[in-house]
Design a protein around this motif. Sequence first.
Motif, short mmCIF file in Angstrom:
data_model
loop_
_atom_site.label_atom_id
_atom_site.label_comp_id
_atom_site.label_asym_id
_atom_site.label_seq_id
_atom_site.Cartn_x
_atom_site.Cartn_y
_atom_site.Cartn_z
N ASP A 85 23.94 -46.29 44.32
CA ASP A 85 23.35 -47.05 43.53
C ASP A 85 23.82 -47.54 42.01
O ASP A 85 23.42 -48.01 41.19
N ASP A 86 25.03 -46.68 41.63
CA ASP A 86 25.64 -46.96 40.63
C ASP A 86 27.02 -47.82 40.63
O ASP A 86 27.87 -47.97 39.68
N TYR A 87 27.36 -48.37 41.83
CA TYR A 87 28.40 -48.91 42.03
C TYR A 87 28.69 -49.85 41.15
O TYR A 87 29.90 -50.08 40.63
N TYR A 88 28.00 -50.91 40.91
CA TYR A 88 28.13 -52.29 40.13
C TYR A 88 28.48 -51.68 38.74
O TYR A 88 29.17 -52.33 38.06
N GLN A 89 27.66 -50.82 38.32
CA GLN A 89 27.68 -50.30 36.75
C GLN A 89 29.17 -49.82 36.72
O GLN A 89 29.59 -49.95 35.76
N ILE A 90 29.38 -48.79 37.40
CA ILE A 90 30.76 -48.18 37.34
C ILE A 90 31.98 -49.08 37.55
O ILE A 90 32.74 -49.21 36.76
N ASN B 66 35.14 -51.28 34.08
CA ASN B 66 36.43 -51.44 34.34
C ASN B 66 36.96 -50.25 33.55
O ASN B 66 37.93 -50.66 32.57
N LYS B 67 36.66 -49.27 33.56
CA LYS B 67 37.24 -48.15 32.81
C LYS B 67 38.45 -47.40 33.77
O LYS B 67 38.35 -47.45 34.89
N PRO B 68 39.12 -46.66 33.06
CA PRO B 68 40.17 -45.82 33.78
C PRO B 68 39.65 -44.99 34.99
O PRO B 68 40.24 -44.81 36.30
N ASP B 69 38.50 -44.40 35.05
CA ASP B 69 38.02 -43.54 36.17
C ASP B 69 37.24 -44.54 37.22
O ASP B 69 37.17 -43.79 38.39
N SER B 70 37.33 -45.73 36.99
CA SER B 70 36.90 -46.66 38.07
C SER B 70 37.62 -46.64 39.24
O SER B 70 37.01 -46.86 40.43
N ARG B 71 38.87 -46.62 39.05
CA ARG B 71 39.76 -46.39 40.33
C ARG B 71 39.47 -45.30 41.11
O ARG B 71 39.69 -45.24 42.40
N GLU B 72 39.43 -44.04 40.59
CA GLU B 72 39.14 -42.87 41.28
C GLU B 72 37.75 -42.89 42.07
O GLU B 72 37.44 -42.54 43.19
N TYR B 73 36.78 -43.55 41.07
CA TYR B 73 35.49 -43.58 41.79
C TYR B 73 35.57 -44.48 43.21
O TYR B 73 34.94 -44.15 44.13
N PHE B 74 36.19 -45.70 43.13
CA PHE B 74 36.41 -46.61 43.93
C PHE B 74 36.97 -45.85 45.28
O PHE B 74 36.45 -46.11 46.33
N GLN B 75 37.88 -45.12 45.26
CA GLN B 75 38.64 -44.12 46.27
C GLN B 75 37.72 -43.30 46.87
O GLN B 75 37.49 -43.19 48.16
#
Length: 221
Positions: A90-95, A99-108
């Motif tokens: 439920d925090d997908y769109y927020q994270i 567009n922060k550096p940790d969003s890539r790791e979150y996406f993975q």
Amino acid sequence: MLLACCSLHAPKIFANTIFYQPLSQDSLITVPQWNALLDKVYEEGYREIVIQWTQYGPTNFVTKGNFLKEVLTIAENKHFRIWLGLYLPDDYYQIMGNNKPDSREYFQRVLLENSRRVSLLEVLSLINKDNFAGWYLPMELTHEYLTSPLNQGRADLNYALQSFILTIDENIAVSYFLSESTPLKAALFDINQLTSMGFKLWLQRGNGLTKDTIVHQVIAK
């Protein structure tokens, strides 16, 4: 609650698929109401239904006694083919929107969780094999998400998407959202990459398809 979608198929576009986004309050809808609604959907010419997710945040819609199983049974009886959505935090769109550096790791991490859920969800316990069209990855993609953060790490995101789809034996679909700021060349590049990976792709646009020039340019290409 139900949204029509366009599917990219050369050389033409057709819309015979409709999205359903399960929400907790839908448990108040009665079986006769579901029957009437899906009869209307069928009469309008739709033959496939995308269940946007089977779990959103902490809410699992396919646990024992949940209303979604009844909806799936009704849809099967009316001869719909069904795309089963997987999981979206439920925090997908927020994270991803930050567009922060940790969003890539979150996406993975979210992709890995969806891969795990494919192995956990028993399709035949939810719908019959003949009615199963494939899986739907609820991680709605945008050009901004695929280039985050700050236009770095795209190769990592592409690798994560390719690794994910290699774990799926069945059809797998995902949506691509065209924002007002998406350049045509960028959209075409994204779409080409996603379809070449093996995703069935649906275009989404907040104000509909008929009012957006970029959408028609994408379709024309």
